[in-house]
Design an enzyme around this catalytic site. Sequence first.
Site, PDB file in Angstrom:
ATOM      1  N   SER A  12     -40.780 -27.810   0.191  1.00 18.32           N
ATOM      2  CA  SER A  12     -41.980 -28.543   0.618  1.00 18.32           C
ATOM      3  C   SER A  12     -43.122 -28.411  -0.374  1.00 18.32           C
ATOM      4  O   SER A  12     -44.279 -28.244   0.002  1.00 18.32           O
ATOM      5  CB  SER A  12     -42.415 -28.068   2.013  1.00 18.32           C
ATOM      6  OG  SER A  12     -42.716 -26.679   1.975  1.00 18.32           O
ATOM      7  N   LYS A  34     -38.648 -22.428   3.009  1.00 21.76           N
ATOM      8  CA  LYS A  34     -38.396 -21.005   3.251  1.00 21.76           C
ATOM      9  C   LYS A  34     -39.465 -20.287   4.053  1.00 21.76           C
ATOM     10  O   LYS A  34     -39.186 -19.387   4.813  1.00 21.76           O
ATOM     11  CB  LYS A  34     -38.319 -20.294   1.881  1.00 21.76           C
ATOM     12  CG  LYS A  34     -36.947 -20.157   1.345  1.00 21.76           C
ATOM     13  CD  LYS A  34     -36.860 -19.070   0.311  1.00 21.76           C
ATOM     14  CE  LYS A  34     -37.153 -19.543  -1.073  1.00 21.76           C
ATOM     15  NZ  LYS A  34     -36.693 -18.576  -2.104  1.00 21.76           N
ATOM     16  N   GLY A  48     -54.184 -29.190 -13.316  1.00 18.13           N
ATOM     17  CA  GLY A  48     -54.228 -30.565 -12.843  1.00 18.13           C
ATOM     18  C   GLY A  48     -53.000 -31.369 -13.203  1.00 18.13           C
ATOM     19  O   GLY A  48     -51.918 -30.827 -13.414  1.00 18.13           O
ATOM     20  N   GLU A 113     -56.007 -29.795 -21.923  1.00 17.18           N
ATOM     21  CA  GLU A 113     -55.222 -28.550 -21.950  1.00 17.18           C
ATOM     22  C   GLU A 113     -54.390 -28.502 -23.217  1.00 17.18           C
ATOM     23  O   GLU A 113     -54.368 -29.468 -23.995  1.00 17.18           O
ATOM     24  CB  GLU A 113     -54.341 -28.450 -20.695  1.00 17.18           C
ATOM     25  CG  GLU A 113     -55.147 -28.223 -19.422  1.00 17.18           C
ATOM     26  CD  GLU A 113     -54.287 -28.065 -18.188  1.00 17.18           C
ATOM     27  OE1 GLU A 113     -53.406 -27.199 -18.183  1.00 17.18           O
ATOM     28  OE2 GLU A 113     -54.491 -28.811 -17.230  1.00 17.18           O
ATOM     29  N   ASP A 216     -33.299 -20.791  -6.196  1.00 18.29           N
ATOM     30  CA  ASP A 216     -32.231 -21.056  -5.211  1.00 18.29           C
ATOM     31  C   ASP A 216     -31.531 -22.385  -5.479  1.00 18.29           C
ATOM     32  O   ASP A 216     -30.304 -22.484  -5.361  1.00 18.29           O
ATOM     33  CB  ASP A 216     -32.795 -21.087  -3.784  1.00 18.29           C
ATOM     34  CG  ASP A 216     -33.435 -19.773  -3.375  1.00 18.29           C
ATOM     35  OD1 ASP A 216     -33.453 -18.842  -4.181  1.00 18.29           O
ATOM     36  OD2 ASP A 216     -33.924 -19.686  -2.230  1.00 18.29           O
ATOM     37  N   HIS A 237     -46.619 -18.484 -19.647  1.00 19.92           N
ATOM     38  CA  HIS A 237     -48.012 -18.944 -19.750  1.00 19.92           C
ATOM     39  C   HIS A 237     -48.784 -17.898 -20.556  1.00 19.92           C
ATOM     40  O   HIS A 237     -48.668 -16.692 -20.286  1.00 19.92           O
ATOM     41  CB  HIS A 237     -48.628 -19.106 -18.361  1.00 19.92           C
ATOM     42  CG  HIS A 237     -49.877 -19.925 -18.372  1.00 19.92           C
ATOM     43  ND1 HIS A 237     -51.056 -19.468 -18.918  1.00 19.92           N
ATOM     44  CD2 HIS A 237     -50.124 -21.185 -17.934  1.00 19.92           C
ATOM     45  CE1 HIS A 237     -51.979 -20.417 -18.790  1.00 19.92           C
ATOM     46  NE2 HIS A 237     -51.433 -21.469 -18.202  1.00 19.92           N
ATOM     47  N   ARG A 281     -48.095 -24.308 -25.585  1.00 18.26           N
ATOM     48  CA  ARG A 281     -47.939 -22.987 -24.975  1.00 18.26           C
ATOM     49  C   ARG A 281     -46.965 -22.047 -25.671  1.00 18.26           C
ATOM     50  O   ARG A 281     -47.181 -20.848 -25.722  1.00 18.26           O
ATOM     51  CB  ARG A 281     -47.438 -23.170 -23.552  1.00 18.26           C
ATOM     52  CG  ARG A 281     -48.532 -23.017 -22.593  1.00 18.26           C
ATOM     53  CD  ARG A 281     -48.056 -23.212 -21.214  1.00 18.26           C
ATOM     54  NE  ARG A 281     -49.165 -23.868 -20.547  1.00 18.26           N
ATOM     55  CZ  ARG A 281     -49.100 -24.401 -19.356  1.00 18.26           C
ATOM     56  NH1 ARG A 281     -47.988 -24.357 -18.678  1.00 18.26           N
ATOM     57  NH2 ARG A 281     -50.156 -24.948 -18.833  1.00 18.26           N
ATOM     58  N   HIS A 342     -43.657 -18.514 -16.338  1.00 22.59           N
ATOM     59  CA  HIS A 342     -44.448 -19.528 -15.640  1.00 22.59           C
ATOM     60  C   HIS A 342     -43.648 -20.743 -15.174  1.00 22.59           C
ATOM     61  O   HIS A 342     -43.819 -21.198 -14.052  1.00 22.59           O
ATOM     62  CB  HIS A 342     -45.551 -19.992 -16.588  1.00 22.59           C
ATOM     63  CG  HIS A 342     -46.505 -20.985 -16.001  1.00 22.59           C
ATOM     64  ND1 HIS A 342     -47.284 -20.705 -14.902  1.00 22.59           N
ATOM     65  CD2 HIS A 342     -46.814 -22.266 -16.362  1.00 22.59           C
ATOM     66  CE1 HIS A 342     -48.044 -21.755 -14.608  1.00 22.59           C
ATOM     67  NE2 HIS A 342     -47.759 -22.727 -15.469  1.00 22.59           N
ATOM     68  N   ARG A 377     -42.590 -27.444 -22.173  1.00 24.68           N
ATOM     69  CA  ARG A 377     -43.361 -28.409 -21.381  1.00 24.68           C
ATOM     70  C   ARG A 377     -44.834 -28.396 -21.775  1.00 24.68           C
ATOM     71  O   ARG A 377     -45.428 -27.340 -21.973  1.00 24.68           O
ATOM     72  CB  ARG A 377     -43.264 -28.048 -19.897  1.00 24.68           C
ATOM     73  CG  ARG A 377     -44.125 -28.908 -19.005  1.00 24.68           C
ATOM     74  CD  ARG A 377     -43.996 -28.477 -17.561  1.00 24.68           C
ATOM     75  NE  ARG A 377     -44.570 -27.191 -17.322  1.00 24.68           N
ATOM     76  CZ  ARG A 377     -45.783 -26.976 -16.809  1.00 24.68           C
ATOM     77  NH1 ARG A 377     -46.565 -27.984 -16.499  1.00 24.68           N
ATOM     78  NH2 ARG A 377     -46.220 -25.750 -16.608  1.00 24.68           N
TER      79      ARG A 377
END
Length: 534
Positions: A12, A34, A48, A113, A216, A237, A281, A342, A377
């Site tokens: 969720s 969970k 963001g 960022e 999982d 991170h 990063r 991260h 990423r």
Amino acid sequence: MKHEADVLVIGSGIAGLSFALKVAEWGTVNIVTKKEGWESSTNYAQGGIASVLSREDSFEQHLRDTIAGGDGLCHPEVVEQVVREAPERITELVNWGVEFDRDAEDRLALGREGGHSRNRIVHVKDLTGREVERVLLALVVAHPQIQLYTDHTAIDLITEHHLDLGTGTTHCYGAYILENSTGQVHRFRARLTMLATGGAGQVYLHTTNPEIATGDGVAMAYRAGATLGNLEFMQFHPTTLYHPMAASFLITEALRGEGAVLRNKEGAEFITHPQRSLAPRDIVARAIDGEMKRTGVAHLFLDATGISREKLEQRFPHVYQQCARFGIDISHDPIPVVPAAHYMCGGVITDLQGRTSLPGLYACGEVAHTGLHGANRLASNSLLEALVLAHNASLSAREDMVSLTVIDDGIPVWDDSGTCAGEEWILIQHNLHELQTVMWDYVGIVRSRLRLERAQRRINMLGMEIRDYYRKTKVSTQLLELRNLAAIAHLIIKAAMQRTESRGLHYRHDYPERNDRQWQHDTVLQRDSDSSQL
Ligand code: FAD
Ligand code: SIN
């Protein structure tokens, strides 16, 4: 009670909730999660969501930045689609009720960022994820077509393996779900199952991720026979608060976007990349790691003292207050920072519509590997990817439903005969700590064959102990998570050993160069003879 719906969504966070909302326009949906509905990485997202929204920016620029960050492994067609769809998905969030920050002219305020060459991050102060999760969850809870089951943990996907239907194509027919409060295991049947279980940061000792991030979905998908990709690319991170009580609290990269600078103990900038503290990063985290090792210090500093107190309090209230709780006035004192695990760039391989290699099984969000992120990423591209792929998947799911069926008979009930309640719980705790420490020490920012082999030996040993305990003990969420973490650790190491080069987030000091001739492709893992061990 029979648990059946057109679609079963596991998770969720932003991926699961936004997918469910769209599917509920034409079908029934069960969501299992969970813990509480809101508990997810999404809820903690600070910086963001990236999207081209200003005249100074362009899709080409966002595409170029993403591909440059991904160090040769991004799938350009995926980047193209995600980047181009971003503004539409942001508008949708606004229409759903997300109140992004706005500038003086009432346009969406755009932050910057690492690795982004333009301001393109929409945000809600430094609590973006909390606002997005709040809005999506409220819509889901109010929706008559959606049933949300909190405190329900998915154990395994139901496939031909459980139905004893022979060795043809494997399909997914739903999942075995543990109801945490009663210990009962239910069969949730569905024509289509969406894995939206998020990442696996908990496989490392220090992580920004909440406790639910135990990989999982990847472990379940692998056991079911789905194909995985690029698990060696775990993103660290660069800036989490260094404090014994802070549990790797994230200091958002957006702070660097507003002018904060990384400094060493002498107060000097030490990142040599042209974008300095705002480089991608992988580069910043490795520079910090190198500087810490070179000088033997336990942390470095993020200096936000050049930003006014007023701005810090207004734009970054969460970071400001959390640091203040630990006695750090960030308008006055440099913030002690260290890197922490991260984001999982790899995952269950999907196409642009969210389909995995197993009919009936979709994946979306951090659990999925679409090819967007490549070897590293770019900040704020994750929430974006989840939104775009959830949208695409909702469209393809509608088409695929026609050929998918709910299996009513033949799914055996969960068999836990011969197991007993776990007595030696403390052993599990020890196993978990040991596993996280091994991964932190040997499969972190800098790797080598020697370190990976050492990790492999220890993880294999732990894996055997955990599997043995699993076979004898009634299932609980903690035990399931530990079993999955052992699987994820095994798979990360396996992928890291295969990639004999350094690229993006995967740095090996025995292979310090990029090797484009040999390695410009994803690392693919498929269930093999040792997967029964996972
Ligand atoms: P999640 O939001 O993690 O949701 C996973 C859900 O699956 C949870 O509800 C969980 O309980 C459930 N679940 C897991 N396993 C099971 C199971 N076995 N059974 C039942 N339910 C299960 N990205 C950005 O783009 N911008 C940011 O600013 C940003 N900031 C971040 C800050 C922090 C501190 C962290 C940790 C991450 C940040 N990220 C950010 C990354 C981003 O938040 C995540 O990648 C994204 O939220 C993942 O969304 P998701 O829906 O895939 O998974
Ligand atoms: C951050 O706010 O620094 C995290 C952003 C991200 O992980 O995308």
